[in-house]
Design a protein around this motif. Sequence first.
Motif, PDB file in Angstrom:
ATOM      1  N   LEU A 147      61.506 -21.179  66.764  1.00  0.00           N
ATOM      2  CA  LEU A 147      60.593 -22.119  66.947  1.00  0.00           C
ATOM      3  C   LEU A 147      59.376 -21.775  65.684  1.00  0.00           C
ATOM      4  O   LEU A 147      59.473 -20.674  65.388  1.00  0.00           O
ATOM      5  CB  LEU A 147      59.948 -22.048  68.179  1.00  0.00           C
ATOM      6  N   GLY A 148      58.584 -22.805  65.230  1.00  0.00           N
ATOM      7  CA  GLY A 148      58.054 -22.531  64.074  1.00  0.00           C
ATOM      8  C   GLY A 148      57.165 -21.469  64.115  1.00  0.00           C
ATOM      9  O   GLY A 148      56.735 -20.892  63.528  1.00  0.00           O
ATOM     10  N   GLU A 149      56.565 -21.116  65.376  1.00  0.00           N
ATOM     11  CA  GLU A 149      55.332 -20.243  65.842  1.00  0.00           C
ATOM     12  C   GLU A 149      55.699 -18.889  65.804  1.00  0.00           C
ATOM     13  O   GLU A 149      55.046 -17.985  65.550  1.00  0.00           O
ATOM     14  CB  GLU A 149      54.611 -20.512  67.104  1.00  0.00           C
ATOM     15  N   ILE A 156      60.597 -18.822  54.205  1.00  0.00           N
ATOM     16  CA  ILE A 156      60.657 -20.377  53.859  1.00  0.00           C
ATOM     17  C   ILE A 156      60.883 -21.049  55.368  1.00  0.00           C
ATOM     18  O   ILE A 156      62.022 -20.959  55.702  1.00  0.00           O
ATOM     19  CB  ILE A 156      61.433 -20.835  52.654  1.00  0.00           C
ATOM     20  N   ALA A 157      60.050 -21.900  55.812  1.00  0.00           N
ATOM     21  CA  ALA A 157      60.353 -22.647  57.170  1.00  0.00           C
ATOM     22  C   ALA A 157      60.382 -24.016  56.972  1.00  0.00           C
ATOM     23  O   ALA A 157      59.336 -24.651  56.490  1.00  0.00           O
ATOM     24  CB  ALA A 157      59.235 -22.133  58.054  1.00  0.00           C
ATOM     25  N   LEU A 158      61.562 -24.619  57.418  1.00  0.00           N
ATOM     26  CA  LEU A 158      61.495 -26.126  57.203  1.00  0.00           C
ATOM     27  C   LEU A 158      61.661 -26.767  58.468  1.00  0.00           C
ATOM     28  O   LEU A 158      62.628 -26.544  59.132  1.00  0.00           O
ATOM     29  CB  LEU A 158      63.049 -26.394  56.484  1.00  0.00           C
ATOM     30  N   ILE A 160      63.042 -29.095  61.291  1.00  0.00           N
ATOM     31  CA  ILE A 160      64.160 -29.851  61.223  1.00  0.00           C
ATOM     32  C   ILE A 160      64.398 -30.595  62.529  1.00  0.00           C
ATOM     33  O   ILE A 160      65.182 -31.279  63.264  1.00  0.00           O
ATOM     34  CB  ILE A 160      65.351 -29.004  61.364  1.00  0.00           C
ATOM     35  N   GLY A 161      63.314 -30.559  63.499  1.00  0.00           N
ATOM     36  CA  GLY A 161      62.986 -31.334  64.770  1.00  0.00           C
ATOM     37  C   GLY A 161      61.398 -31.461  64.953  1.00  0.00           C
ATOM     38  O   GLY A 161      60.763 -31.171  64.545  1.00  0.00           O
ATOM     39  N   PRO A 162      61.541 -32.694  66.009  1.00  0.00           N
ATOM     40  CA  PRO A 162      60.176 -33.145  66.359  1.00  0.00           C
ATOM     41  C   PRO A 162      59.377 -32.003  67.269  1.00  0.00           C
ATOM     42  O   PRO A 162      59.886 -30.824  67.382  1.00  0.00           O
ATOM     43  CB  PRO A 162      60.425 -34.205  67.574  1.00  0.00           C
ATOM     44  N   LYS A 163      58.316 -32.116  67.333  1.00  0.00           N
ATOM     45  CA  LYS A 163      57.323 -31.233  68.368  1.00  0.00           C
ATOM     46  C   LYS A 163      57.922 -31.120  69.771  1.00  0.00           C
ATOM     47  O   LYS A 163      58.635 -32.169  70.012  1.00  0.00           O
ATOM     48  CB  LYS A 163      55.925 -31.538  68.336  1.00  0.00           C
ATOM     49  N   LEU A 164      57.749 -30.055  70.375  1.00  0.00           N
ATOM     50  CA  LEU A 164      58.304 -29.610  71.825  1.00  0.00           C
ATOM     51  C   LEU A 164      57.168 -29.656  72.633  1.00  0.00           C
ATOM     52  O   LEU A 164      56.077 -29.094  72.349  1.00  0.00           O
ATOM     53  CB  LEU A 164      59.417 -28.513  71.582  1.00  0.00           C
ATOM     54  N   ARG A 165      57.650 -29.773  73.970  1.00  0.00           N
ATOM     55  CA  ARG A 165      56.545 -29.371  75.070  1.00  0.00           C
ATOM     56  C   ARG A 165      57.514 -28.487  76.049  1.00  0.00           C
ATOM     57  O   ARG A 165      58.652 -28.791  76.169  1.00  0.00           O
ATOM     58  CB  ARG A 165      55.983 -30.616  75.654  1.00  0.00           C
ATOM     59  N   MET A 166      56.909 -27.648  76.658  1.00  0.00           N
ATOM     60  CA  MET A 166      57.318 -26.951  77.727  1.00  0.00           C
ATOM     61  C   MET A 166      57.526 -27.697  78.894  1.00  0.00           C
ATOM     62  O   MET A 166      56.500 -28.588  79.231  1.00  0.00           O
ATOM     63  CB  MET A 166      56.662 -25.261  77.773  1.00  0.00           C
ATOM     64  N   SER A 270      54.763 -26.741  67.730  1.00  0.00           N
ATOM     65  CA  SER A 270      55.584 -26.918  66.741  1.00  0.00           C
ATOM     66  C   SER A 270      57.060 -26.672  67.237  1.00  0.00           C
ATOM     67  O   SER A 270      57.289 -25.758  67.807  1.00  0.00           O
ATOM     68  CB  SER A 270      55.095 -25.784  65.686  1.00  0.00           C
ATOM     69  N   GLY A 271      57.876 -27.348  66.843  1.00  0.00           N
ATOM     70  CA  GLY A 271      59.199 -27.407  66.946  1.00  0.00           C
ATOM     71  C   GLY A 271      60.162 -26.289  66.308  1.00  0.00           C
ATOM     72  O   GLY A 271      59.713 -25.497  65.682  1.00  0.00           O
ATOM     73  N   TYR A 272      61.486 -26.851  66.096  1.00  0.00           N
ATOM     74  CA  TYR A 272      62.529 -25.965  65.574  1.00  0.00           C
ATOM     75  C   TYR A 272      62.591 -26.162  64.187  1.00  0.00           C
ATOM     76  O   TYR A 272      62.157 -27.084  63.440  1.00  0.00           O
ATOM     77  CB  TYR A 272      63.845 -26.330  66.066  1.00  0.00           C
ATOM     78  N   HIS A 273      62.531 -24.952  63.443  1.00  0.00           N
ATOM     79  CA  HIS A 273      62.681 -24.821  61.920  1.00  0.00           C
ATOM     80  C   HIS A 273      63.832 -23.825  61.681  1.00  0.00           C
ATOM     81  O   HIS A 273      64.139 -22.964  62.122  1.00  0.00           O
ATOM     82  CB  HIS A 273      61.335 -24.243  61.549  1.00  0.00           C
ATOM     83  N   LEU A 274      64.417 -24.270  60.435  1.00  0.00           N
ATOM     84  CA  LEU A 274      65.136 -23.632  59.789  1.00  0.00           C
ATOM     85  C   LEU A 274      64.529 -22.701  58.706  1.00  0.00           C
ATOM     86  O   LEU A 274      63.489 -22.985  58.046  1.00  0.00           O
ATOM     87  CB  LEU A 274      66.142 -24.587  58.872  1.00  0.00           C
ATOM     88  N   TYR A 275      64.897 -21.433  58.970  1.00  0.00           N
ATOM     89  CA  TYR A 275      64.092 -20.472  57.965  1.00  0.00           C
ATOM     90  C   TYR A 275      65.010 -19.493  57.402  1.00  0.00           C
ATOM     91  O   TYR A 275      66.231 -19.268  57.534  1.00  0.00           O
ATOM     92  CB  TYR A 275      62.967 -19.616  58.762  1.00  0.00           C
TER      93      TYR A 275
END
Length: 295
Positions: A147-149, A156-158, A160-166, A270-275
């Motif tokens: 997760l981006g946070e 480097i964070a890219l 790869i998915g939309p925002k999420l909600r718990m 913020s959703g999933y990121h490739l880092y």
Amino acid sequence: MARRNLNDLLAFVTVAREGSFTRAAGALGVSQSALSQAIKALEERLRIRLLTRTTRSVSPTPAGDRLLQAIGNRFDEIETELDALTELRDKPAGSVRITSGDHVLRTILLPRLLPLMHRYPDIDIEFDVSYGLRDIVADRFDAGVRLGESIDKDMIALPIGPKLRMAAVASPAYFSSHPMPKVPQDLTRHNCINIRFPTGGGLYVWEFEKRGRQLNVRVEGQATFNTSPHIVLAALDGLGVAFLPEEEFAPHLEEGRLVRVLQDWCPAFSGYHLYYPSRKQQSPAFALVIEALRL
């Protein structure tokens, strides 16, 4: 330096990183005895002990750690340069290692990367499912997914998915005998399904927010897992309240097998990121992976 010496150094770097002669031998494709002899010969040649061996683990001595820091990245650079030579070929080739959770692997990585692998049969991708915060540099991964946070600032964070909600959910059967929580604090009176982080070993503290007010709740319950699919199964079985990104529960919520509560306390984030490391030179294979995952 003689070729034999380079092989011994590579053997040392692999054992030091893996923390195990067994895993290192598997990674190098040699026998444990041959690997042990190579390390012994290197230590005798340098006249200093490089590894501390116990019945359960192997770790570098201070001298070994100094040598690992000095030469480990050099072998990584050599591998990267060799992969980069594939730019001169008609078909891109190379290996890419990615660590991620199970859900993002099934829903994002595989749907986007399997077509790439069909198109380029000389590209090999290793997927490592892990729920811990892996050190991708030390563990020699090309990239990870988080997760981006939670990504370090030097990566480097890219996206790869939309925002999420718990989502806080439980089965209709559970709520038939337990009152629905109206505010997050009510969860302390419920049987909650916990998740324990592999890294650090602590239980996840459930995080809520409403109109700028943040609220963390430490919950208790009968079951604790370190993987999200098992939490979903326990919730479906009526064991208690679960708390995960809403997409993990999506089909069950749509079909009424789970009921959502406290939705107004779960804003998007913020959703999933490739880092991946900012200093890492991209191989052609990794560059294609990035393009396939880019939104």
